[in-house]
Motif scaffolding. Structure first.
Motif, PDB file in Angstrom:
ATOM      1  N   HIS A 125       0.079   5.759   3.397  1.00  0.00           N
ATOM      2  CA  HIS A 125       0.391   6.695   4.525  1.00  0.00           C
ATOM      3  C   HIS A 125       1.548   7.732   4.274  1.00  0.00           C
ATOM      4  O   HIS A 125       2.372   7.590   3.212  1.00  0.00           O
ATOM      5  CB  HIS A 125       0.981   5.516   5.376  1.00  0.00           C
ATOM      6  CG  HIS A 125       0.265   4.448   6.002  1.00  0.00           C
ATOM      7  ND1 HIS A 125      -0.515   4.094   5.096  1.00  0.00           N
ATOM      8  CD2 HIS A 125       0.313   3.883   7.161  1.00  0.00           C
ATOM      9  CE1 HIS A 125      -1.127   3.003   5.924  1.00  0.00           C
ATOM     10  NE2 HIS A 125      -0.501   2.863   6.765  1.00  0.00           N
TER      11      HIS A 125
ATOM     12  N   TYR B 226       0.802  -0.797   0.050  1.00  0.00           N
ATOM     13  CA  TYR B 226      -0.094   0.081  -0.086  1.00  0.00           C
ATOM     14  C   TYR B 226       0.747   1.455  -0.021  1.00  0.00           C
ATOM     15  O   TYR B 226       2.053   1.278   0.428  1.00  0.00           O
ATOM     16  CB  TYR B 226      -1.067   0.148   0.983  1.00  0.00           C
ATOM     17  CG  TYR B 226      -0.300  -0.305   2.556  1.00  0.00           C
ATOM     18  CD1 TYR B 226       0.085   0.719   3.257  1.00  0.00           C
ATOM     19  CD2 TYR B 226      -0.454  -1.753   3.054  1.00  0.00           C
ATOM     20  CE1 TYR B 226       0.722   0.497   4.449  1.00  0.00           C
ATOM     21  CE2 TYR B 226       0.058  -1.899   4.269  1.00  0.00           C
ATOM     22  CZ  TYR B 226       0.655  -0.821   5.088  1.00  0.00           C
ATOM     23  OH  TYR B 226       1.232  -1.190   6.227  1.00  0.00           O
TER      24      TYR B 226
ATOM     25  N   TYR C 218       4.948   2.498  15.903  1.00  0.00           N
ATOM     26  CA  TYR C 218       3.822   2.232  14.902  1.00  0.00           C
ATOM     27  C   TYR C 218       2.769   3.499  14.578  1.00  0.00           C
ATOM     28  O   TYR C 218       2.504   3.962  15.809  1.00  0.00           O
ATOM     29  CB  TYR C 218       2.905   0.872  15.073  1.00  0.00           C
ATOM     30  CG  TYR C 218       1.730   0.878  14.467  1.00  0.00           C
ATOM     31  CD1 TYR C 218       1.850   0.527  12.940  1.00  0.00           C
ATOM     32  CD2 TYR C 218       0.384   1.048  15.078  1.00  0.00           C
ATOM     33  CE1 TYR C 218       0.688   0.483  12.316  1.00  0.00           C
ATOM     34  CE2 TYR C 218      -0.848   1.034  14.235  1.00  0.00           C
ATOM     35  CZ  TYR C 218      -0.559   0.773  13.021  1.00  0.00           C
ATOM     36  OH  TYR C 218      -1.845   0.568  12.415  1.00  0.00           O
ATOM     37  N   HIS C 219       2.621   3.942  13.643  1.00  0.00           N
ATOM     38  CA  HIS C 219       1.609   5.221  13.256  1.00  0.00           C
ATOM     39  C   HIS C 219       2.094   6.310  13.966  1.00  0.00           C
ATOM     40  O   HIS C 219       1.244   7.026  14.338  1.00  0.00           O
ATOM     41  CB  HIS C 219       0.079   4.651  13.403  1.00  0.00           C
ATOM     42  CG  HIS C 219      -0.306   4.169  12.167  1.00  0.00           C
ATOM     43  ND1 HIS C 219      -1.999   4.028  12.020  1.00  0.00           N
ATOM     44  CD2 HIS C 219       0.180   3.543  11.161  1.00  0.00           C
ATOM     45  CE1 HIS C 219      -1.915   3.234  10.794  1.00  0.00           C
ATOM     46  NE2 HIS C 219      -0.666   3.045  10.369  1.00  0.00           N
TER      47      HIS C 219
ATOM     48  N   ASP D 247       6.146   1.345   8.635  1.00  0.00           N
ATOM     49  CA  ASP D 247       4.681   1.185   7.860  1.00  0.00           C
ATOM     50  C   ASP D 247       4.442   2.193   7.147  1.00  0.00           C
ATOM     51  O   ASP D 247       3.709   2.983   7.125  1.00  0.00           O
ATOM     52  CB  ASP D 247       3.839   1.281   9.252  1.00  0.00           C
ATOM     53  CG  ASP D 247       2.259   0.891   8.620  1.00  0.00           C
ATOM     54  OD1 ASP D 247       2.040   0.411   7.574  1.00  0.00           O
ATOM     55  OD2 ASP D 247       1.285   1.462   9.393  1.00  0.00           O
TER      56      ASP D 247
HETATM   57 ZN    ZN Z   1      -0.419   1.633   8.477  1.00  0.00          ZN
END
Ligand code: ZN
Length: 390
Positions: free
Chosen positions: A140, A137, A278-279, A146
């Motif tokens: 983001h 993907y 994460y994020h 990520d």
């Molecule tokens: Zn994500």
């Protein structure tokens, strides 16, 4: 890579491609005209898909539009709101705590208007139309493990595949998460259902702290078995996540749903949702490493090598073939010490080339690495001692 644009408003099963978001600038300014939060410093500062705003608000009201993480005072969280119209800012807890009561100007210079969803596709045709799917993907902003790692690794993989001979056809897709896989399926579901023999969602593959996989919905497809086998023999310590919510969380949600049902597992190093950075803004370039990428690329390389020689294979002789006259058996040995690992492996490979087990099942059964069995299969094939059964 072929880049496709899909207009806003296009239906994809139960979903519709939303308006396109364009963000130019955003800031929070205090009474003295100082920008206390500035999109120009970090684009995580704005809630993704924020609608435009240009107002003065008191701190109490502003607080309702702020996002921070109390336990991680220096991290700017990544927050997005795709399908609900709102606006907001993300900032570190430290920044938030320093805001004094008073008036602030909030400005988000954005547009939500008909545009398009963008995705990329690389198809590398092989001699066979049986396909392997790799998806990642691209939605983001500004994060390392990520986000950036998946597209980087698949780009490297596409280059590698383009330079080598392969029987299988490879389909690599770079899509915005969720809506992207639905749009992609709406265009290719019949072909993918008919041809896909294996596949992986490739996400969070740049750090060097863990090896993990997420199962397909069925949990026992070729992709699951191969991923599990390779991780076990590559890494030793492996974390395996199920398909149960919320372990599943990326495009496998669509690739594997019952009416799609593709055999697609996921490959990760430190998986999304399972590492502290994460994020957040702390998931940056310092988290991912050359070592991490090299390990992940080696894994995908082995994934492909095993698929290309998957079999199942079948011995052509009745009873054991005479290996000695082919130089495959030691001329003499007097006791057990004469047996080498190599010979044991060869004998066991041969015995389980039974036309039923593919290379993964064979390797699992005899307790060897599938990768180590490959040269033996090749040699046996050259000698005419095995043939493809499927
Ligand atoms: Zn994500």
């Amino acid at each position: 890579m072929t880049v496709h644009e899909v207009p806003s408003g296009t239906r994809a099963f139960d979903w519709t491609v939303p308006d396109e978001w364009t963000i130019r600038d955003a800031f929070i300014e205090d009474q003295d005209g100082r920008r206390v939060v500035d999109f120009a410093h970090c684009n995580l500062h704005v809630v993704g898909y924020s609608e435009p705003v240009d107002r003065c608000v008191y701190l109490d009201e502003l607080q309702q539009h702020l996002h921070s993480i109390p336990d991680m005072p220096d991290a700017i969280p990544y927050v997005t709101s795709y399908y609900v119209r709102r606006w907001g800012f993300c900032l570190s807890q430290r920044q938030r705590d320093s805001l004094k009561p008073g008036r602030y100007r909030v400005r988000i210079d954005s547009t939500l208007a008909p545009g398009s969803l963008t995705y990329g596709e690389v198809i590398l045709p092989g001699r066979s139309d049986r396909e392997v799917l790799f998806s990642t993907y691209i939605c983001h902003p500004s994060m390392g493990n990520d986000q950036l790692s998946g597209p980087v690794l698949l780009t490297a993989l596409a280059r590698y595949l383009a330079q080598r001979n392969h029987d299988l056809t490879y389909r690599l897709v770079f899509i915005p998460e969720t809506i992207g896989s639905l749009v992609y399926l709406s265009r290719h579901i019949e072909t993918m259902r008919a041809r896909t023999i294996a596949g992986l969602v490739v996400a969070c593959v740049g750090d060097d702290r863990a090896w993990s996989m997420t199962q397909s919905r069925r949990g026992d497809t070729l992709s699951d078995r191969l991923c599990r086998h390779l991780l076990k023999t590559h890494a030793g310590e492996v974390v395996e996540y199920t398909y149960l919510w919320p372990d599943r969380g990326s495009d496998e949600r669509n690739w594997c749903m019952p009416n799609v049902d593709l055999p697609v597992a996921s490959f990760h190093r430190s998986k999304y949702g399972r590492y502290p950075e994460y994020h957040t803004s702390l998931d940056d370039l310092s988290l991912i490493s050359a070592n991490g990428f090299a390990g992940s690329l080696a894994f995908l390389n082995d994934f492909i090598l095993v698929l290309e020689s998957l079999g199942p294979w079948r011995t052509t002789s009745i009873g054991e073939p005479q290996l000695g006259k082919r130089g495959l058996y030691p001329a003499q040995f007097g006791h057990m010490c004469g047996y080498g690992d190599e010979l044991a492996r060869l004998m066991n490979v041969l015995a389980y080339c039974d036309g039923e087990r593919d290379l993964v099942a064979l390797a699992d059964h005899i307790g060897e690495r599938a990768i180590d069995c490959l040269p033996l299969i090749e040699r046996l094939l050259k000698e005419g001692l095995v043939e493809r059964a499927g």
